[in-house]
Scaffold this active site. Structure first.
Site, PDB file in Angstrom:
ATOM      1  N   ASP A  11     -14.169  39.203  14.981  1.00  0.00           N
ATOM      2  CA  ASP A  11     -13.446  38.111  14.333  1.00  0.00           C
ATOM      3  C   ASP A  11     -11.952  38.345  14.546  1.00  0.00           C
ATOM      4  OD1 ASP A  11     -15.786  36.965  13.486  1.00  0.00           O
ATOM      5  OD2 ASP A  11     -15.681  37.773  11.452  1.00  0.00           O
ATOM      6  N   GLU A 130     -22.495  28.777   9.165  1.00  0.00           N
ATOM      7  CA  GLU A 130     -22.148  29.655   8.051  1.00  0.00           C
ATOM      8  C   GLU A 130     -22.966  29.170   6.855  1.00  0.00           C
ATOM      9  OE1 GLU A 130     -17.985  28.930   7.913  1.00  0.00           O
ATOM     10  OE2 GLU A 130     -17.591  30.017   9.766  1.00  0.00           O
TER      11      GLU A 130
END
Length: 253
Positions: A11, A130
């Site tokens: 990330d 998500e």
């Protein structure tokens, strides 16, 4: 024999590799290029790079990082975050990525999934989800790094996106992400049973037993991890051995 892909996830915020818990409380870990190179040399099957603030700014800023990685990393690379058009996807793929992952833009305009799939192939089109538990056996899809609700049921959204052309699903549990408490097995089982395409399980790996548990699900064939590798709590060779001990194959022996 079941073949399993082991996929480190990186990330990115600006120039930095970061890590959080429940996609929040982000801490700088280091230089993404050095971590990517290390994971490649240690035998990762693929890499995932996510620009975690791209949706806020409306564009993906990873092209230079991906160009650097692609110059020395010779495994498939998936890039996500801020990809809102076929042109955005083309730019990232030309930078060296093999696949693009879309979430926010796909929720806002589902036709984008088909547009990217027709242009570059379903194998290059990854739906990033998500997921957050909202009731017994029910998960809602979120966007913007877990900040925004969509009202979409995760399993139904998965089915629809695949019909539109998604060739793979990157499934992240917001509830488990960064906790090192294990994958959300119920979530992964429901989505993999509903998806006729590969699903990458992401969020929660903290121990080798968690690898065994998730791969015991009949249709789970790819696992992603971040914290345990970034902080050297586990090694890729440890994870690979666990997969092989379970009677499954990996790319690297």
């Amino acid at each position: 024999m079941k073949s399993v892909r082991i996929i480190p996830r990186l990330d990115i915020k600006g120039p930095n590799l970061i890590k959080g818990i429940h996609l929040e409380g982000l801490r700088v870990v280091g230089d993404p290029h050095s971590f990517a190179l290390r994971y490649y040399e240690e035998g990762a099957d693929e890499l995932v790079f996510m620009d975690i603030v791209a949706s806020l700014y409306g564009r993906n800023n990873l092209s230079r990082i991906i160009e650097q990685a692609a110059d020395r990393v010779f495994i498939p690379i998936t890039v996500g975050g801020g990809i809102r058009s076929v042109e955005d996807a083309r730019h990232i793929l030309r930078s060296g990525a093999d696949k693009v992952a879309i979430n926010t833009a796909a929720v806002q305009r589902p036709e984008l999934i088909g547009e990217i799939s027709r242009e570059f192939g379903s194998q290059a089109t990854v739906l990033s989800i998500e997921a957050k538990l909202v009731g017994p056996g029910r998960w809602e899809a979120y966007t913007d790094n877990g900040r925004e609700r969509t009202g979409l049921d995760v399993v139904e959204w998965t089915k629809r996106a695949i019909e539109l052309g998604a060739g793979e699903v990157l499934l992240t549990s917001i509830d488990q992400e960064g906790t090192r408490k294990g994958y959300d097995l119920d979530l992964i089982d429901q989505v993999t049973q509903a998806a006729p395409v590969p699903v990458i399980a992401s969020g929660g790996l903290g121990a080798l037993a968690h690898v065994s548990s998730v791969l015991a699900l009949p249709r789970c064939s790819a696992v992603s991890m971040a914290d345990v590798l970034h902080y050297k709590r586990l090694s890729l060779s440890d994870i690979r051995k666990t997969v092989r001990d379970a009677g499954m194959t990996t790319r690297i022996a």
